[in-house]
Design an enzyme around this catalytic site. Sequence first.
Site, PDB file in Angstrom:
ATOM      1  N   ARG A 259      37.146  66.980  49.187  1.00 54.85           N
ATOM      2  CA  ARG A 259      37.521  67.513  50.619  1.00 54.85           C
ATOM      3  C   ARG A 259      36.978  66.790  51.792  1.00 54.85           C
ATOM      4  O   ARG A 259      35.026  66.851  51.738  1.00 54.85           O
ATOM      5  CB  ARG A 259      37.386  68.838  50.261  1.00 54.85           C
ATOM      6  CG  ARG A 259      37.215  69.284  51.055  1.00 54.85           C
ATOM      7  CD  ARG A 259      37.267  71.047  51.587  1.00 54.85           C
ATOM      8  NE  ARG A 259      36.357  72.470  51.107  1.00 54.85           N
ATOM      9  CZ  ARG A 259      35.647  72.296  51.187  1.00 54.85           C
ATOM     10  NH1 ARG A 259      35.139  71.605  52.026  1.00 54.85           N
ATOM     11  NH2 ARG A 259      34.152  72.396  50.482  1.00 54.85           N
ATOM     12  N   HIS A 263      35.984  73.685  54.961  1.00 56.97           N
ATOM     13  CA  HIS A 263      36.838  74.205  53.978  1.00 56.97           C
ATOM     14  C   HIS A 263      38.013  74.816  54.396  1.00 56.97           C
ATOM     15  O   HIS A 263      39.441  74.446  54.193  1.00 56.97           O
ATOM     16  CB  HIS A 263      36.072  75.347  53.363  1.00 56.97           C
ATOM     17  CG  HIS A 263      37.297  76.565  52.021  1.00 56.97           C
ATOM     18  ND1 HIS A 263      37.496  76.425  50.822  1.00 56.97           N
ATOM     19  CD2 HIS A 263      37.491  77.720  52.831  1.00 56.97           C
ATOM     20  CE1 HIS A 263      38.368  77.091  51.373  1.00 56.97           C
ATOM     21  NE2 HIS A 263      38.013  77.895  51.632  1.00 56.97           N
ATOM     22  N   TYR A 272      25.862  73.129  53.448  1.00 58.66           N
ATOM     23  CA  TYR A 272      25.826  73.247  51.949  1.00 58.66           C
ATOM     24  C   TYR A 272      25.891  71.738  51.354  1.00 58.66           C
ATOM     25  O   TYR A 272      26.201  71.608  50.421  1.00 58.66           O
ATOM     26  CB  TYR A 272      27.474  74.118  51.344  1.00 58.66           C
ATOM     27  CG  TYR A 272      28.328  74.174  51.629  1.00 58.66           C
ATOM     28  CD1 TYR A 272      29.372  73.190  50.971  1.00 58.66           C
ATOM     29  CD2 TYR A 272      28.432  74.820  52.771  1.00 58.66           C
ATOM     30  CE1 TYR A 272      30.792  72.874  51.701  1.00 58.66           C
ATOM     31  CE2 TYR A 272      30.484  74.736  53.293  1.00 58.66           C
ATOM     32  CZ  TYR A 272      31.357  73.580  52.191  1.00 58.66           C
ATOM     33  OH  TYR A 272      31.905  73.584  53.101  1.00 58.66           O
TER      34      TYR A 272
HETATM   35  C1  LIG Z   1      40.446  85.726  43.709  1.00 57.28           C
HETATM   36  C2  LIG Z   1      39.759  85.430  44.844  1.00 57.28           C
HETATM   37  N1  LIG Z   1      38.576  85.390  44.494  1.00 57.28           N
HETATM   38  C3  LIG Z   1      37.769  84.739  45.554  1.00 57.28           C
HETATM   39  C4  LIG Z   1      38.591  84.547  46.967  1.00 57.28           C
HETATM   40  C5  LIG Z   1      37.958  83.134  48.173  1.00 57.28           C
HETATM   41  N2  LIG Z   1      37.755  82.721  47.957  1.00 57.28           N
HETATM   42  C6  LIG Z   1      38.836  81.543  48.936  1.00 57.28           C
HETATM   43  S1  LIG Z   1      39.129  79.551  48.672  1.00 57.28           S
HETATM   44  C7  LIG Z   1      37.496  80.080  47.476  1.00 57.28           C
HETATM   45  C8  LIG Z   1      37.238  78.577  47.118  1.00 57.28           C
HETATM   46  C9  LIG Z   1      38.232  78.152  46.172  1.00 57.28           C
HETATM   47  O1  LIG Z   1      37.660  76.835  46.046  1.00 57.28           O
HETATM   48  P1  LIG Z   1      38.986  75.532  44.841  1.00 57.28           P
HETATM   49  O2  LIG Z   1      39.661  76.316  43.624  1.00 57.28           O
HETATM   50  O3  LIG Z   1      37.732  74.502  44.266  1.00 57.28           O
HETATM   51  O4  LIG Z   1      39.565  75.616  45.821  1.00 57.28           O
HETATM   52  P2  LIG Z   1      39.793  74.439  47.199  1.00 57.28           P
HETATM   53  O5  LIG Z   1      39.621  75.375  47.932  1.00 57.28           O
HETATM   54  O6  LIG Z   1      38.214  73.519  46.652  1.00 57.28           O
HETATM   55  O7  LIG Z   1      40.497  73.786  47.205  1.00 57.28           O
HETATM   56  C10 LIG Z   1      37.554  80.989  47.150  1.00 57.28           C
HETATM   57  C11 LIG Z   1      36.166  81.473  46.412  1.00 57.28           C
HETATM   58  C12 LIG Z   1      40.041  83.990  47.088  1.00 57.28           C
HETATM   59  N3  LIG Z   1      40.740  84.310  47.971  1.00 57.28           N
HETATM   60  N4  LIG Z   1      40.501  84.884  45.197  1.00 57.28           N
END
Ligand SMILES: Cc1ncc(C[n+]2csc(CCOP(=O)(O)OP(=O)(O)O)c2C)c(N)n1
Length: 368
Positions: A259, A263, A272
């Site tokens: 990425r 985020h 980070y």
């Molecule tokens: C069930 C749940 N727990 C926590 C969150 C908070 N949250 C939003 S995005 C994220 C990180 C997700 O990372 P990843 O799966 O690697 O996807 P990326 O954002 O890198 O595409 C988190 C922990 C959420 N949206 N849903």
Amino acid sequence: MKSVIDDLLPTDEPLACISADGTAVLDSQIDRPNDSALLAGYAALVRARRLNDQAYALVRQGRLAVYPSSHGQEACQVAAALALDDEDWLFPTYRDTAAVVARGVDPVEVFVLLKGDWHSGYDPRRHRVAPATTPLATQLLHAVGLAHAAQLRGEKTVAMALCGDGATSEGDFHEALNFAAVFKTPVVFFVQNNEYAISVPLARQSVAPSLAHKGIGYGIPGQRVDGNDLAAVLSVLSSAVAKARAGGGPQLVEAHTYRMQAHTNADDATRYRQDADVEAWLTRDPLTRIETFLRAEGLLDDELAASITAEAEEMAGHIRGGLNTDVPPDYRHLFDHVYAQPTAQLQEQSAVVADELERDTTDPEADL
Ligand SMILES: Cc1ncc(C[n+]2csc(CCOP(=O)(O)OP(=O)(O)O)c2C)c(N)n1
């Protein structure tokens, strides 16, 4: 002797067709897609990059509430959409706007959700694209449910379920893969491993040799692919879809990508990760890589590149026009699609909102 696990094991290195410098990988273990598929993929990639850039600008202007950019991951986005047939379904997350647009959904409709105006924004049935989910990994179960139902009806539908590396730590990931494996459900689980779940690095997410190796425990074959190599992602996903459609059960594909931006606009990525890490990935940019390759092969020249860019610019203009028109959302409809039969509590909440809106319109300054 060949063991049962050999058929499930991913390769040690992610599969690739085109190197980071745009030259063909000579010992590639996968077939390169044909020229027209590569050119169509390139055009979709140019649009996807333009979409990300446009959305970023709209966030800065306050036109979009939030945008989880897929800048740097566009090869995965485009390939996920292009690997599917019309009868198939795509299950995206909040980061997969470019995949949804590559599947044919109007970007202005996709941005309705990210503007904060309404659920989904587009009609999921029209393009066979589920609404983008924010709760991590829930969409994997929806994909399995839909594919299982289609299978019971004797249809040939395949569901492509997208998720990130962080989502593979969720209980829903386990439940989805296990059910799909036991019932041989035609789902392709496509993990875009971009190395971070917001600020949590992959090393704090999993100590498995790779995320594709996780398939072994479920009896699902796993593949690792270079997620910045459009040709490779197209090839691996297309063959995973074909295997699922032919009755081979679920497939797990992990794309190694990065990425490039924060985020979302609410996140400060410098807290980070190091700038040097981000810069190192610039040399592996998916767009430059495929463009260099296509030009070297004589498949792309300045004229064709200019017309593809012009088409992407037209899309960007369409997005700006769509988002410059403010249609005030009517919050009375928020309760409409929660349940087929609304509960008493929902009706009560709906009445409260309607009452507040009523007072708001008669005197917007009343509570100030
Ligand atoms: C069930 C749940 N727990 C926590 C969150 C908070 N949250 C939003 S995005 C994220 C990180 C997700 O990372 P990843 O799966 O690697 O996807 P990326 O954002 O890198 O595409 C988190 C922990 C959420 N949206 N849903």
